[in-house]
Design a protein around this motif. Structure first.
Motif, PDB file in Angstrom:
ATOM      1  N   ALA A 182       0.829  -1.206   0.000  1.00 26.63           N
ATOM      2  CA  ALA A 182       0.000   0.000   0.000  1.00 26.63           C
ATOM      3  C   ALA A 182       0.866   1.259   0.000  1.00 26.63           C
ATOM      4  O   ALA A 182       0.597   2.218  -0.750  1.00 26.63           O
ATOM      5  CB  ALA A 182      -0.933   0.001   1.207  1.00 26.63           C
ATOM      6  N   LEU A 183       1.913   1.287   0.833  1.00 27.31           N
ATOM      7  CA  LEU A 183       2.782   2.458   0.887  1.00 27.31           C
ATOM      8  C   LEU A 183       3.530   2.644  -0.427  1.00 27.31           C
ATOM      9  O   LEU A 183       3.666   3.768  -0.928  1.00 27.31           O
ATOM     10  CB  LEU A 183       3.765   2.332   2.055  1.00 27.31           C
ATOM     11  N   ALA A 184       3.981   1.523  -1.011  1.00 30.89           N
ATOM     12  CA  ALA A 184       4.661   1.611  -2.306  1.00 30.89           C
ATOM     13  C   ALA A 184       3.713   2.141  -3.382  1.00 30.89           C
ATOM     14  O   ALA A 184       4.092   2.994  -4.194  1.00 30.89           O
ATOM     15  CB  ALA A 184       5.211   0.243  -2.707  1.00 30.89           C
ATOM     16  N   ASP A 185       2.475   1.649  -3.394  1.00 31.04           N
ATOM     17  CA  ASP A 185       1.488   2.161  -4.357  1.00 31.04           C
ATOM     18  C   ASP A 185       1.301   3.666  -4.203  1.00 31.04           C
ATOM     19  O   ASP A 185       1.194   4.407  -5.187  1.00 31.04           O
ATOM     20  CB  ASP A 185       0.139   1.459  -4.159  1.00 31.04           C
ATOM     21  N   SER A 186       1.267   4.117  -2.950  1.00 28.94           N
ATOM     22  CA  SER A 186       1.014   5.537  -2.716  1.00 28.94           C
ATOM     23  C   SER A 186       2.165   6.413  -3.207  1.00 28.94           C
ATOM     24  O   SER A 186       1.933   7.521  -3.691  1.00 28.94           O
ATOM     25  CB  SER A 186       0.747   5.782  -1.221  1.00 28.94           C
ATOM     26  N   VAL A 187       3.400   5.927  -3.087  1.00 32.42           N
ATOM     27  CA  VAL A 187       4.517   6.751  -3.567  1.00 32.42           C
ATOM     28  C   VAL A 187       4.712   6.625  -5.071  1.00 32.42           C
ATOM     29  O   VAL A 187       5.262   7.531  -5.705  1.00 32.42           O
ATOM     30  CB  VAL A 187       5.823   6.461  -2.799  1.00 32.42           C
ATOM     31  N   VAL A 188       4.226   5.515  -5.661  1.00 27.65           N
ATOM     32  CA  VAL A 188       4.185   5.443  -7.125  1.00 27.65           C
ATOM     33  C   VAL A 188       3.264   6.545  -7.652  1.00 27.65           C
ATOM     34  O   VAL A 188       3.557   7.213  -8.662  1.00 27.65           O
ATOM     35  CB  VAL A 188       3.709   4.051  -7.597  1.00 27.65           C
ATOM     36  N   ALA A 195       9.758  -0.187  -8.826  1.00 27.50           N
ATOM     37  CA  ALA A 195      10.953  -0.852  -8.298  1.00 27.50           C
ATOM     38  C   ALA A 195      11.605  -0.010  -7.207  1.00 27.50           C
ATOM     39  O   ALA A 195      12.014  -0.523  -6.162  1.00 27.50           O
ATOM     40  CB  ALA A 195      11.945  -1.124  -9.426  1.00 27.50           C
ATOM     41  N   GLU A 196      11.700   1.285  -7.446  1.00 24.79           N
ATOM     42  CA  GLU A 196      12.265   2.179  -6.439  1.00 24.79           C
ATOM     43  C   GLU A 196      11.397   2.205  -5.181  1.00 24.79           C
ATOM     44  O   GLU A 196      11.905   2.175  -4.051  1.00 24.79           O
ATOM     45  CB  GLU A 196      12.383   3.595  -7.001  1.00 24.79           C
ATOM     46  N   ALA A 197      10.099   2.259  -5.384  1.00 24.63           N
ATOM     47  CA  ALA A 197       9.175   2.333  -4.253  1.00 24.63           C
ATOM     48  C   ALA A 197       9.309   1.108  -3.359  1.00 24.63           C
ATOM     49  O   ALA A 197       9.385   1.226  -2.116  1.00 24.63           O
ATOM     50  CB  ALA A 197       7.738   2.475  -4.756  1.00 24.63           C
ATOM     51  N   TYR A 198       9.344  -0.085  -3.948  1.00 27.37           N
ATOM     52  CA  TYR A 198       9.470  -1.304  -3.150  1.00 27.37           C
ATOM     53  C   TYR A 198      10.792  -1.331  -2.388  1.00 27.37           C
ATOM     54  O   TYR A 198      10.849  -1.743  -1.226  1.00 27.37           O
ATOM     55  CB  TYR A 198       9.335  -2.551  -4.023  1.00 27.37           C
ATOM     56  N   GLU A 199      11.873  -0.895  -3.030  1.00 27.05           N
ATOM     57  CA  GLU A 199      13.172  -0.913  -2.354  1.00 27.05           C
ATOM     58  C   GLU A 199      13.195   0.068  -1.185  1.00 27.05           C
ATOM     59  O   GLU A 199      13.633  -0.275  -0.078  1.00 27.05           O
ATOM     60  CB  GLU A 199      14.295  -0.581  -3.336  1.00 27.05           C
ATOM     61  N   PHE A 200      12.724   1.288  -1.413  1.00 23.78           N
ATOM     62  CA  PHE A 200      12.710   2.286  -0.348  1.00 23.78           C
ATOM     63  C   PHE A 200      11.833   1.837   0.820  1.00 23.78           C
ATOM     64  O   PHE A 200      12.223   1.934   1.990  1.00 23.78           O
ATOM     65  CB  PHE A 200      12.206   3.632  -0.883  1.00 23.78           C
ATOM     66  N   VAL A 201      10.633   1.345   0.513  1.00 24.63           N
ATOM     67  CA  VAL A 201       9.684   0.993   1.569  1.00 24.63           C
ATOM     68  C   VAL A 201      10.127  -0.257   2.325  1.00 24.63           C
ATOM     69  O   VAL A 201      10.108  -0.286   3.567  1.00 24.63           O
ATOM     70  CB  VAL A 201       8.272   0.798   0.977  1.00 24.63           C
ATOM     71  N   ALA A 202      10.538  -1.297   1.617  1.00 26.80           N
ATOM     72  CA  ALA A 202      10.941  -2.540   2.280  1.00 26.80           C
ATOM     73  C   ALA A 202      12.159  -2.321   3.171  1.00 26.80           C
ATOM     74  O   ALA A 202      12.208  -2.817   4.309  1.00 26.80           O
ATOM     75  CB  ALA A 202      11.220  -3.623   1.247  1.00 26.80           C
ATOM     76  N   GLN A 203      13.133  -1.572   2.673  1.00 37.05           N
ATOM     77  CA  GLN A 203      14.314  -1.298   3.501  1.00 37.05           C
ATOM     78  C   GLN A 203      13.950  -0.468   4.723  1.00 37.05           C
ATOM     79  O   GLN A 203      14.512  -0.645   5.813  1.00 37.05           O
ATOM     80  CB  GLN A 203      15.386  -0.578   2.683  1.00 37.05           C
ATOM     81  N   THR A 204      12.993   0.435   4.576  1.00 35.32           N
ATOM     82  CA  THR A 204      12.559   1.249   5.711  1.00 35.32           C
ATOM     83  C   THR A 204      11.874   0.407   6.775  1.00 35.32           C
ATOM     84  O   THR A 204      12.097   0.594   7.981  1.00 35.32           O
ATOM     85  CB  THR A 204      11.621   2.375   5.231  1.00 35.32           C
TER      86      THR A 204
END
Length: 264
Positions: A182-188, A195-204
């Motif tokens: 959900a957070l990745a979708d929102s930043v997309v 790809a960037e969204a998943y990396e940023f969110v998962a690492q966070t």
């Protein structure tokens, strides 16, 4: 003769098998699944031999992990019950089945209830276990600890808390993945690539959990460290609260807990 045998090779059983390879020799592990193709694949990848039947697993190993779906539990046990002896230690991964119920179903063996979770697949699992300490010697308890720490962390809990363990760590990885998605979708939506969204969110998420565990700080304190007065974060937190973030989590836990109580 093997030390540890697995009945069932779904995600959880396979994750545990890959972990215990680090503490046992391959010849000391055996498994069986209802799919020949899957057994052949695991043997090829892990170099661990499979048994021709569930009964052979019980006959060839002392510690038996029952990693089958709850709805298949009683059927599988009825098929292999005659093979158990007092030397066997049965590790049940089925939610809802109490030690008392397991003893009535498997009267010959000693039983352990365990609830691992899917992060065990990458050696980062969290497992709650319970058993009657009077029935196990020190060497057996040591082996149980080795098994469950081979793919992450473990904690011995009172049996009355096992359904709470399901809520806290067994089912909750799904909620974490849902939050990440959900957070990745929102930043997309804000312009970032997926790809960037998943990396940023998962690492966070990973880093936030690590920060809490290594500092020992209360999550509320860590949250406040991010929330500057009148800043961007507190504006986001306000919206989460307005839209029932905490209530949704409470509702999910209540539903999960109730479902555990219904499984018999």
């Amino acid at each position: 003769m093997a030390v540890l045998g697995f009945i069932g090779m779904g995600n959880m059983g396979y994750a545990m098998l890959k972990g215990v390879k680090n503490i046992l020799e391959k010849k000391d592990i055996i498994f069986h699944s209802n799919t020949k193709e899957k057994m052949e694949h695991i043997r090829a990848v892990e170099q661990i031999e499979y048994a021709n039947s569930n009964s052979q697993v019980v006959s060839d190993a002392k510690y038996i992990v029952l990693a089958v779906k709850p709805q298949m539990f009683e059927k599988i046990i009825s098929e292999i019950n005659d093979n158990f002896t007092s030397e066997h230690i049965v590790i049940s991964l089925a939610p809802g089945f109490t030690i008392e119920q397991l003893r009535s179903m498997i009267p010959s063996a000693r039983v352990v209830r365990a609830m691992p979770n899917t992060p065990a697949m990458v050696g980062a699992g969290m497992t709650g276990i319970c058993y009657d300490k009077k029935e196990f010697n020190a060497k057996e308890e040591e082996m149980l600890q080795k098994i469950f720490t081979s793919f992450g962390k473990m904690q011995i809990v009172d049996e009355k808390l096992m359904n709470s363990v399901v809520c806290a760590s067994g089912s909750s990885p799904a909620y974490v993945f849902l939050f990440i998605e959900a957070l990745a979708d929102s930043v997309v939506k804000c312009g970032m690539t997926r790809a960037e969204a998943y990396e940023f969110v998962a690492q966070t998420v990973l880093g936030s959990a690590k920060l809490m565990m290594e500092t020992g700080f209360h999550p509320g304190v860590l949250k406040d460290m991010v929330c500057s007065p009148g800043g961007t974060t507190i504006a986001g937190v306000e919206q989460l609260e307005k839209n029932g973030f905490r209530k949704a989590v409470f509702s999910a836990t209540e539903a999960c807990f109730e479902k555990c109580n219904q499984i018999k």
